[in-house]
Design a protein around this motif. Sequence first.
Motif, short mmCIF file in Angstrom:
data_model
loop_
_atom_site.label_atom_id
_atom_site.label_comp_id
_atom_site.label_asym_id
_atom_site.label_seq_id
_atom_site.Cartn_x
_atom_site.Cartn_y
_atom_site.Cartn_z
N ALA A 185 93.77 3.64 37.25
CA ALA A 185 92.56 3.70 38.07
C ALA A 185 92.91 3.16 39.44
CB ALA A 185 91.42 2.90 37.44
N GLU A 186 92.83 4.02 40.44
CA GLU A 186 93.27 3.63 41.78
C GLU A 186 92.59 4.49 42.83
OE1 GLU A 186 97.51 3.16 44.25
OE2 GLU A 186 97.51 3.66 42.11
N THR A 187 92.32 3.90 43.97
CA THR A 187 91.90 4.66 45.14
C THR A 187 93.01 4.55 46.18
OG1 THR A 187 89.57 4.16 44.70
CG2 THR A 187 90.13 4.97 46.90
N VAL A 188 93.54 5.70 46.57
CA VAL A 188 94.68 5.76 47.49
C VAL A 188 94.16 6.03 48.90
CG1 VAL A 188 96.90 6.85 47.99
CG2 VAL A 188 96.08 6.70 45.62
N ALA A 189 94.45 5.14 49.81
CA ALA A 189 93.99 5.30 51.19
C ALA A 189 94.64 6.51 51.84
CB ALA A 189 94.30 4.04 51.99
N GLY A 190 93.99 7.05 52.85
CA GLY A 190 94.61 8.10 53.65
C GLY A 190 95.88 7.57 54.29
N GLY A 191 96.95 8.38 54.24
CA GLY A 191 98.22 7.94 54.78
C GLY A 191 98.98 7.00 53.87
N ASN A 192 98.69 7.06 52.58
CA ASN A 192 99.36 6.17 51.63
C ASN A 192 99.84 6.99 50.43
OD1 ASN A 192 100.32 3.77 50.45
ND2 ASN A 192 98.51 2.63 51.14
N TYR A 193 100.45 6.32 49.47
CA TYR A 193 101.03 7.01 48.32
C TYR A 193 100.86 6.18 47.06
CZ TYR A 193 104.97 3.74 48.34
OH TYR A 193 105.73 2.61 48.27
N THR A 194 101.13 6.81 45.92
CA THR A 194 101.11 6.10 44.65
C THR A 194 102.04 6.82 43.68
OG1 THR A 194 99.69 5.13 42.95
CG2 THR A 194 99.15 7.37 43.66
N HIS A 195 102.28 6.20 42.54
CA HIS A 195 103.17 6.79 41.54
C HIS A 195 102.90 6.13 40.19
CE1 HIS A 195 105.81 3.17 41.58
NE2 HIS A 195 105.38 3.11 42.84
N ARG A 223 94.89 -17.53 45.84
CA ARG A 223 94.22 -17.52 44.53
C ARG A 223 92.72 -17.26 44.66
NH1 ARG A 223 97.24 -22.60 41.40
NH2 ARG A 223 99.19 -21.47 40.98
N ALA A 224 92.16 -17.59 45.80
CA ALA A 224 90.73 -17.34 46.00
C ALA A 224 90.42 -15.86 46.12
CB ALA A 224 90.25 -18.08 47.25
N GLN A 225 91.45 -15.03 46.34
CA GLN A 225 91.23 -13.59 46.46
C GLN A 225 91.13 -12.89 45.12
OE1 GLN A 225 90.68 -12.94 49.70
NE2 GLN A 225 91.27 -15.09 49.89
N ALA A 226 91.38 -13.63 44.02
CA ALA A 226 91.34 -13.02 42.69
C ALA A 226 89.98 -12.37 42.44
CB ALA A 226 91.62 -14.06 41.62
N GLY A 227 90.00 -11.13 41.99
CA GLY A 227 88.76 -10.42 41.70
C GLY A 227 88.17 -9.69 42.87
N ALA A 228 88.71 -9.89 44.07
CA ALA A 228 88.20 -9.18 45.24
C ALA A 228 88.56 -7.71 45.14
CB ALA A 228 88.78 -9.79 46.52
N ARG A 229 87.69 -6.85 45.65
CA ARG A 229 87.91 -5.41 45.61
C ARG A 229 87.90 -4.85 47.02
NH1 ARG A 229 86.48 -2.85 40.66
NH2 ARG A 229 86.91 -0.88 41.72
N ALA A 230 88.87 -4.00 47.32
CA ALA A 230 88.91 -3.28 48.58
C ALA A 230 88.60 -1.82 48.31
CB ALA A 230 90.29 -3.43 49.23
N GLU A 231 88.32 -1.06 49.37
CA GLU A 231 87.99 0.35 49.18
C GLU A 231 89.14 1.11 48.56
OE1 GLU A 231 86.37 4.22 51.70
OE2 GLU A 231 87.42 2.62 52.74
N SER A 232 90.36 0.79 48.96
CA SER A 232 91.53 1.50 48.47
C SER A 232 92.48 0.51 47.81
CB SER A 232 92.24 2.23 49.61
OG SER A 232 91.37 3.17 50.20
N MET A 233 92.63 0.60 46.49
CA MET A 233 93.49 -0.30 45.75
C MET A 233 93.56 0.14 44.30
SD MET A 233 91.01 -3.63 45.15
CE MET A 233 92.12 -4.36 43.93
N PRO A 234 94.59 -0.28 43.56
CA PRO A 234 94.59 -0.06 42.12
C PRO A 234 93.70 -1.09 41.42
CG PRO A 234 96.62 -1.13 42.80
CD PRO A 234 95.85 -0.84 44.05
N VAL A 235 93.14 -0.71 40.30
CA VAL A 235 92.36 -1.62 39.48
C VAL A 235 93.18 -1.93 38.22
CG1 VAL A 235 90.28 -1.89 38.08
CG2 VAL A 235 90.15 -0.82 40.34
#
Length: 275
Positions: free
Chosen positions: A46-56, A15-27
């Motif tokens: 709104a999303e940043t897709v890491a190299g070697g990853n996918y989204t849909h 729960r402490a991770q709520a609101g944390a942002r990583a370079e590659s993740m959906p918002v």
Amino acid sequence: MAATATTHGARAHARAQAGARAESMPVVPARDWQDPPCEAGLLVWAETVAGGNYTHRVLARGTELRLTDLHGDACAHLLLYVEGRPWERLNVADTVKVQWNAYLGEGVLLLSDQGRVLASVVTDTAGRHDALCGTSTLVRNTERYGEGAPQSPSPAGRELFKLAAAKNGLEPRDLPPSLSFFQGVEVREDGSLDFTGSAGPGGSVTLRAEQDLTVLIANVPHPADPRPDYVSTPLEVLAWRAAPTQPGAPLWDATPEGRRAFLNTAEFLTARGLA
């Protein structure tokens, strides 16, 4: 004892991770994206897709989808399906031959084998794309990089597409050849292919959904990339509510072939009360 060694500790840590942002993740919600390209309330993805990853994602008709190569080594491999009718899907061969054009760019229409428009390319600042080579495979990546499985350091595009497809009720047999954005290929006079690579960081392409679409994206190196290392950098994906192309718009009447494809699409949607 580590803070996560107990159930209560693990819950508190999570729960402490709520609101944390990583370079590659959906918002989520997408409107919280910083510096949106439209009114924040219109953003639906709104999303940043890491190299070697996918989204849909499933996108409504009229939605505009902007892909951006943030650092210059993204390669967005794209598949499109009509939502609810996945047998109507992107047909790269028809996209090329119907429009007498093997190169993607502004004004190009992405077609199904029914002669209808799935999406249109609204803007393009990169100019380095490919409609000829498709994406990478498990066999090819294993030969080149030593591995190609989805969980490996060098996942193949087709393997990632299988995962994205499964999450939308699709099977491997539903995966046709894909398009690639941000890594270019040109055809030489002798018919061989010349890999032209990236135009550099910051290039973007915006697509407009002309029907309700299921969108699959794999961000992996282009199969013609000659570099020995697996090089793939983050891809920014943003989508917002807008309107489909209308009769009388410049894109609608840009070519006789495009106009016919738009008319086919309009007739189909109107008969079903969708337009």
